[in-house]
Design an enzyme around this catalytic site. Sequence first.
Site, short mmCIF file in Angstrom:
data_model
loop_
_atom_site.label_atom_id
_atom_site.label_comp_id
_atom_site.label_asym_id
_atom_site.label_seq_id
_atom_site.Cartn_x
_atom_site.Cartn_y
_atom_site.Cartn_z
N ALA A 161 22.09 -32.55 19.42
CA ALA A 161 20.77 -32.94 18.59
C ALA A 161 21.05 -34.52 17.98
CB ALA A 161 20.85 -31.90 17.35
N ALA A 162 19.99 -35.14 18.20
CA ALA A 162 20.14 -36.33 17.59
C ALA A 162 18.82 -37.39 17.83
CB ALA A 162 21.16 -37.24 18.38
N TYR B 2 21.56 -46.63 16.58
CA TYR B 2 21.51 -45.45 17.43
C TYR B 2 23.34 -45.69 18.03
CZ TYR B 2 21.47 -42.50 21.76
OH TYR B 2 21.57 -41.51 22.59
N ASN C 16 22.73 -42.96 31.97
CA ASN C 16 21.24 -42.67 32.00
C ASN C 16 20.89 -41.47 32.49
OD1 ASN C 16 21.36 -45.70 31.78
ND2 ASN C 16 19.30 -45.50 31.32
N1 LIG Z 1 18.95 -38.65 28.11
C1 LIG Z 1 19.68 -39.60 28.31
O1 LIG Z 1 19.84 -40.46 29.04
C2 LIG Z 1 20.83 -39.50 27.26
C3 LIG Z 1 22.02 -40.63 27.55
C4 LIG Z 1 23.17 -40.83 26.77
C5 LIG Z 1 23.22 -39.75 25.82
N2 LIG Z 1 22.27 -38.80 25.42
C6 LIG Z 1 22.55 -37.85 24.42
O2 LIG Z 1 22.30 -36.59 24.57
C7 LIG Z 1 21.47 -35.71 23.79
C8 LIG Z 1 20.25 -35.15 24.05
O3 LIG Z 1 19.47 -36.13 24.59
P1 LIG Z 1 18.20 -35.66 25.29
O4 LIG Z 1 17.80 -36.56 26.36
O5 LIG Z 1 18.04 -34.17 25.70
O6 LIG Z 1 17.17 -35.97 24.21
P2 LIG Z 1 15.74 -35.00 23.73
O7 LIG Z 1 15.12 -35.85 22.50
O8 LIG Z 1 15.29 -34.48 24.42
O9 LIG Z 1 16.62 -33.89 22.65
C9 LIG Z 1 17.53 -34.17 21.52
C10 LIG Z 1 16.84 -32.91 20.78
O10 LIG Z 1 17.45 -32.88 19.54
C11 LIG Z 1 16.59 -32.44 18.41
N3 LIG Z 1 16.97 -32.94 17.13
C12 LIG Z 1 16.55 -34.19 16.58
N4 LIG Z 1 17.03 -34.41 15.58
C13 LIG Z 1 17.47 -33.12 14.99
C14 LIG Z 1 17.69 -32.38 13.68
N5 LIG Z 1 18.01 -33.26 12.83
N6 LIG Z 1 18.20 -31.15 13.69
C15 LIG Z 1 18.08 -30.59 14.80
N7 LIG Z 1 17.64 -30.98 16.07
C16 LIG Z 1 17.20 -32.35 16.30
C17 LIG Z 1 15.31 -32.84 18.98
O11 LIG Z 1 14.03 -32.26 18.55
C18 LIG Z 1 15.47 -32.53 20.37
O12 LIG Z 1 15.13 -31.25 20.86
C19 LIG Z 1 21.38 -36.71 22.68
O13 LIG Z 1 22.26 -36.94 21.56
C20 LIG Z 1 21.31 -38.43 23.25
O14 LIG Z 1 21.63 -39.00 22.26
C21 LIG Z 1 21.10 -38.78 26.11
#
Ligand SMILES: NC(=O)c1ccc[n+]([C@@H]2O[C@H](COP(=O)([O-])OP(=O)(O)OC[C@H]3O[C@@H](n4cnc5c(N)ncnc54)[C@H](O)[C@@H]3O)[C@@H](O)[C@H]2O)c1
Length: 324
Positions: free
Chosen positions: A82-83, A152, A176
């Site tokens: 979560a983020a 971030y 990515n």
């Molecule tokens: N997608 C990418 O390319 C990528 C790359 C590097 C890192 N990440 C990391 O992977 C993780 C997942 O990313 P994703 O692409 O699935 O994004 P996403 O936005 O689909 O998933 C993030 C989830 O966290 C939840 N969230 C946000 N704030 C919250 C809180 N305070 N309490 C509870 N839930 C909360 C959101 O509602 C969402 O469901 C993240 O930490 C992101 O930073 C993603």
Amino acid sequence: MKRGCLVTGVAGFVGSHLAEALLALDHRVVGVDNFFSGHRENMASFADHPDFRFHESSVEEPGLLSRLGREYGGLEVCFHLAAIVSVPYSVDHEEETLRVNWDATEALLGEAEAMGLSRFVFAGSAAEYGEDERLPLLEGYVTPETRHLSPYGRAKHLSTQRVAASPIGVALRCFNIYGPRQDPRSPYSGVISRFIDFAVAGQSMVIFGDGLQTRDFIYVGDVVSAYLAAAGLGAFPSPLEPGVYNAGTGVGISILELADTIRDLTGNPSSHRFMPERPGDIRHSLASIAALRDRSAWRPGVALREGLGRTIAHTLSTRRTAGS
Ligand SMILES: NC(=O)c1ccc[n+]([C@@H]2O[C@H](COP(=O)([O-])OP(=O)(O)OC[C@H]3O[C@@H](n4cnc5c(N)ncnc54)[C@H](O)[C@@H]3O)[C@@H](O)[C@H]2O)c1
């Protein structure tokens, strides 16, 4: 053996795939999300699974892990995904980003250590490298001197540092990620989901800059495998040693090449359009994946064309369902 797993960010793109994989491996999953950027429909395939429990809450909730441990019992692994994921949002909401992406991680990890969990696996990010031009990027390149381009990147770095120093912590610095369920509706979503959305609608894809910037794109299924490797689940008999590991493919592809491949796979007749480069966009990003390869049996298994094909097929089937 059935293990108790907590997945934060379970309604998100990556978190929902991870929960699905854990349940398919016969583990119990407690999922947490506050729907900040996630969607209930991402959990549709497992919401009613007997081994799944959902707790709608922010990861900022004090004592969250202890409460879930009491309510559901037997938590052994925490996957903390979560983020706040939008870089531009983090620039406009620095304090909130640091609270959610750093303070909450520190609190959850502290609880996980006190409760004796076996692993705390954290979603780090390539943004932790800032503008480092030494490619491929090695985990050790991030230092206290690294200049992060956004709150971030800074918050992910602080969290990764804390997690990697814990005797139960593994931070996966993901590059990515792309695949089915990535949200193209957000203006900040990944380039692949946006390109596919335009391409299947027969519209032209917008490329910022000259399109020669390169990225390391990794399929979501390969990222899920890296999470399993980190915790020693599924095909991985033992967990990764605590520390930080890049999760990418080690292969760079230009945005132009990506657009051409998607156009080819979708048969989109419209060609792409160029727009001025966006300030703050880094030129090249490429992971060294030697550490993860050397210390586990994990390998990225899905080639870009194959992963794109799966993602396009999913987008088309979702559109058909929405239209029927
Ligand atoms: N997608 C990418 O390319 C990528 C790359 C590097 C890192 N990440 C990391 O992977 C993780 C997942 O990313 P994703 O692409 O699935 O994004 P996403 O936005 O689909 O998933 C993030 C989830 O966290 C939840 N969230 C946000 N704030 C919250 C809180 N305070 N309490 C509870 N839930 C909360 C959101 O509602 C969402 O469901 C993240 O930490 C992101 O930073 C993603």
